[in-house]
Design a protein around this motif. Sequence first.
Motif, PDB file in Angstrom:
ATOM      1  N   GLY A 109      96.877 -45.152  42.558  1.00 18.46           N
ATOM      2  CA  GLY A 109      96.674 -44.350  41.352  1.00 18.46           C
ATOM      3  C   GLY A 109      97.763 -43.294  41.199  1.00 18.46           C
ATOM      4  N   ILE A 110      98.133 -42.668  42.329  1.00 20.41           N
ATOM      5  CA  ILE A 110      99.214 -41.677  42.299  1.00 20.41           C
ATOM      6  C   ILE A 110     100.538 -42.354  41.984  1.00 20.41           C
ATOM      7  CG2 ILE A 110     100.474 -39.972  43.673  1.00 20.41           C
ATOM      8  CD1 ILE A 110      97.882 -39.553  45.289  1.00 20.41           C
ATOM      9  N   ILE A 163     103.047 -41.512  38.796  1.00 17.62           N
ATOM     10  CA  ILE A 163     104.447 -41.117  38.964  1.00 17.62           C
ATOM     11  C   ILE A 163     105.403 -42.161  38.389  1.00 17.62           C
ATOM     12  CG2 ILE A 163     106.213 -40.781  40.766  1.00 17.62           C
ATOM     13  CD1 ILE A 163     104.062 -39.360  42.396  1.00 17.62           C
ATOM     14  N   GLY A 164     104.936 -43.401  38.291  1.00 11.99           N
ATOM     15  CA  GLY A 164     105.806 -44.486  37.864  1.00 11.99           C
ATOM     16  C   GLY A 164     106.598 -45.078  39.010  1.00 11.99           C
ATOM     17  N   PHE A 165     105.984 -45.072  40.204  1.00 13.99           N
ATOM     18  CA  PHE A 165     106.646 -45.623  41.389  1.00 13.99           C
ATOM     19  C   PHE A 165     106.395 -47.127  41.447  1.00 13.99           C
ATOM     20  CE2 PHE A 165     106.811 -46.804  45.892  1.00 13.99           C
ATOM     21  CZ  PHE A 165     108.055 -46.295  46.240  1.00 13.99           C
ATOM     22  N   ASP A 166     107.423 -47.892  41.754  1.00 16.56           N
ATOM     23  CA  ASP A 166     107.338 -49.346  41.853  1.00 16.56           C
ATOM     24  C   ASP A 166     106.481 -49.723  43.063  1.00 16.56           C
ATOM     25  OD1 ASP A 166     107.673 -52.071  42.101  1.00 16.56           O
ATOM     26  OD2 ASP A 166     109.867 -52.008  42.248  1.00 16.56           O
ATOM     27  N   GLN A 196     113.025 -41.178  43.368  1.00 16.02           N
ATOM     28  CA  GLN A 196     114.322 -40.556  43.143  1.00 16.02           C
ATOM     29  C   GLN A 196     115.404 -41.183  44.011  1.00 16.02           C
ATOM     30  OE1 GLN A 196     113.128 -36.568  44.110  1.00 16.02           O
ATOM     31  NE2 GLN A 196     112.570 -36.044  41.999  1.00 16.02           N
ATOM     32  N   ASP A 197     115.022 -41.574  45.225  1.00 10.03           N
ATOM     33  CA  ASP A 197     115.972 -42.119  46.196  1.00 10.03           C
ATOM     34  C   ASP A 197     116.109 -43.639  46.081  1.00 10.03           C
ATOM     35  OD1 ASP A 197     117.678 -41.422  48.463  1.00 10.03           O
ATOM     36  OD2 ASP A 197     116.302 -42.597  49.689  1.00 10.03           O
ATOM     37  N   ASN A 198     115.259 -44.230  45.228  1.00 11.03           N
ATOM     38  CA  ASN A 198     115.217 -45.691  45.084  1.00 11.03           C
ATOM     39  C   ASN A 198     114.976 -46.363  46.426  1.00 11.03           C
ATOM     40  OD1 ASN A 198     115.264 -48.072  43.546  1.00 11.03           O
ATOM     41  ND2 ASN A 198     117.412 -48.443  44.040  1.00 11.03           N
ATOM     42  N   SER A 199     114.015 -45.799  47.171  1.00 10.84           N
ATOM     43  CA  SER A 199     113.707 -46.346  48.493  1.00 10.84           C
ATOM     44  C   SER A 199     112.233 -46.719  48.568  1.00 10.84           C
ATOM     45  CB  SER A 199     114.048 -45.327  49.592  1.00 10.84           C
ATOM     46  OG  SER A 199     113.179 -44.223  49.547  1.00 10.84           O
ATOM     47  N   CYS A 200     111.888 -47.422  49.615  1.00  8.24           N
ATOM     48  CA  CYS A 200     110.493 -47.785  49.848  1.00  8.24           C
ATOM     49  C   CYS A 200     109.745 -46.587  50.430  1.00  8.24           C
ATOM     50  CB  CYS A 200     110.418 -48.970  50.803  1.00  8.24           C
ATOM     51  SG  CYS A 200     111.322 -48.700  52.341  1.00  8.24           S
ATOM     52  N   LEU A 228     106.035 -40.298  47.237  1.00  8.04           N
ATOM     53  CA  LEU A 228     106.280 -41.285  46.181  1.00  8.04           C
ATOM     54  C   LEU A 228     107.347 -40.803  45.201  1.00  8.04           C
ATOM     55  CD1 LEU A 228     102.605 -42.414  45.571  1.00  8.04           C
ATOM     56  CD2 LEU A 228     104.418 -43.761  46.647  1.00  8.04           C
ATOM     57  N   LEU A 229     107.298 -39.525  44.850  1.00  4.47           N
ATOM     58  CA  LEU A 229     108.300 -38.980  43.938  1.00  4.47           C
ATOM     59  C   LEU A 229     109.691 -39.046  44.553  1.00  4.47           C
ATOM     60  CD1 LEU A 229     108.825 -37.539  41.220  1.00  4.47           C
ATOM     61  CD2 LEU A 229     108.488 -35.373  42.415  1.00  4.47           C
ATOM     62  N   ARG A 230     109.777 -38.670  45.819  1.00  5.18           N
ATOM     63  CA  ARG A 230     111.084 -38.694  46.492  1.00  5.18           C
ATOM     64  C   ARG A 230     111.573 -40.126  46.671  1.00  5.18           C
ATOM     65  NH1 ARG A 230     115.235 -38.089  46.677  1.00  5.18           N
ATOM     66  NH2 ARG A 230     116.633 -36.886  47.982  1.00  5.18           N
ATOM     67  N   GLY A 231     110.627 -41.055  46.924  1.00  9.24           N
ATOM     68  CA  GLY A 231     111.002 -42.457  47.032  1.00  9.24           C
ATOM     69  C   GLY A 231     111.546 -42.997  45.720  1.00  9.24           C
TER      70      GLY A 231
END
Length: 436
Positions: A74-75, A79-82, A40-44, A35-38
């Motif tokens: 929850g994770i 992280i603030g992932f969309d 940062q990468d603005n990917s799904c 999720l963090l890498r997604g």
Amino acid sequence: MKNPLKQIVKAQKEGRSVGIYSCCSANVYVIKAALLRGKQDNSCVLIESTANQCDQYGGYTGMTPADFKKFVEGIADEIGFDKTRLFLGGDHLGPLTFASKNEEEAMKESDELIRAYVSAGFTKIHIDTSMRVADDDVNERLSDETIARRGARLAKVAEETFAELLKTNPNAVEPVYIVGSEVPIPGGQQGGAAADCVQVTKPEDFKATLATFEKAFKDNGLDHAWSNVIGIVVQPGVEEKDAGCTEYDRSKAVELCAAIKDYDNIVFEGHSTDYQTKIKLRELVEDGIAILKVGPGLTFSMREALFALAYAEKELLGDKGSNFMEVLDQAMLANPKYWQKHYVGTQDEINLKRKYSFSDRCRYYMPVESVAKAREQMIENLKDGVPLNLLSQFMPIQYTKVREGLLENNPEALIIDRVCNTIDEYLYATHQSELF
């Protein structure tokens, strides 16, 4: 709502080498890394749980599909992932864990399994009815017709369940389906089976399987469900081994990969793509294996990070530390059910495999209370950071990032970043930031 995962098929049929990797793990560090890498990468991000990890009874994780969704979301919130870019999948859904029952009993359980996943809002469903159940003839190959008939039954349950879900959630995303199972059982090879014996799926077998499934779906009035079948599992010739992997050789898969071009709405899904190089992963996507499943490769890198921290802690504190590695091995020896069928050889060889095999059976023991307690103690002992000289010794990539101010020197950040090293190889291969 239409499922955005169909964009994978659209991209492939437009001739773009775009795919997606599937994070097959219930480990909190792995999911955080994905999720963090997604973000940062603005990917799904696509995260899947298998039928033995999560089912209507809790599986070996103790989580139902609804629990797993809550856990992952929850994770994502932390992280603030969309979450509109988060997709959850169910892998090998069928009679996998109910195979000791006769067909009707096993399929009733499988009905409930599918119902649990779809009602929880999972939007990628791998229907897998390729395994024998108790009253199947052990001396005969399970026919494509039997597999497809059982698969169509589960697709019907999925469609009915989604229709019910729409009544309470009109904006629910309809599921897409994956069929077929040209792979070893979930968890990897058993009994020292040689990965060098992996056979690439024959084009005629792939076509026959797909045609049989299509007929079974349409014979049961499941035309709409069939329009949402986006992939079929094939074996392109990859598999992990204890100390390596069978690398993808595109020259051996030329005929198979040419065959997918005859279909406008289907891509290949490849399982056991763990430990392929980023170049081989990119070749897989270029050749039409657009969905890359990875599981042990991610938890292996997480385990590497934990061991690196354990070695650093040992240098700092000696036996006064957590003794994480020893506690983990004790837990594996106390309950060998998750590894003993997978590791063969001399006692010394088996001892080595318990720690370092690419099959990574360590992942099953991370939730064990003694192991979790030792891990937490180790993280607490290193909470002020790993001394740079030890970080350079045991985690040189992370050391450089810490020195450059790109990474915080705390144990959990170091673990997650190590997993991200592996994820980056899949992002290199899939270009999945181009999907949405």
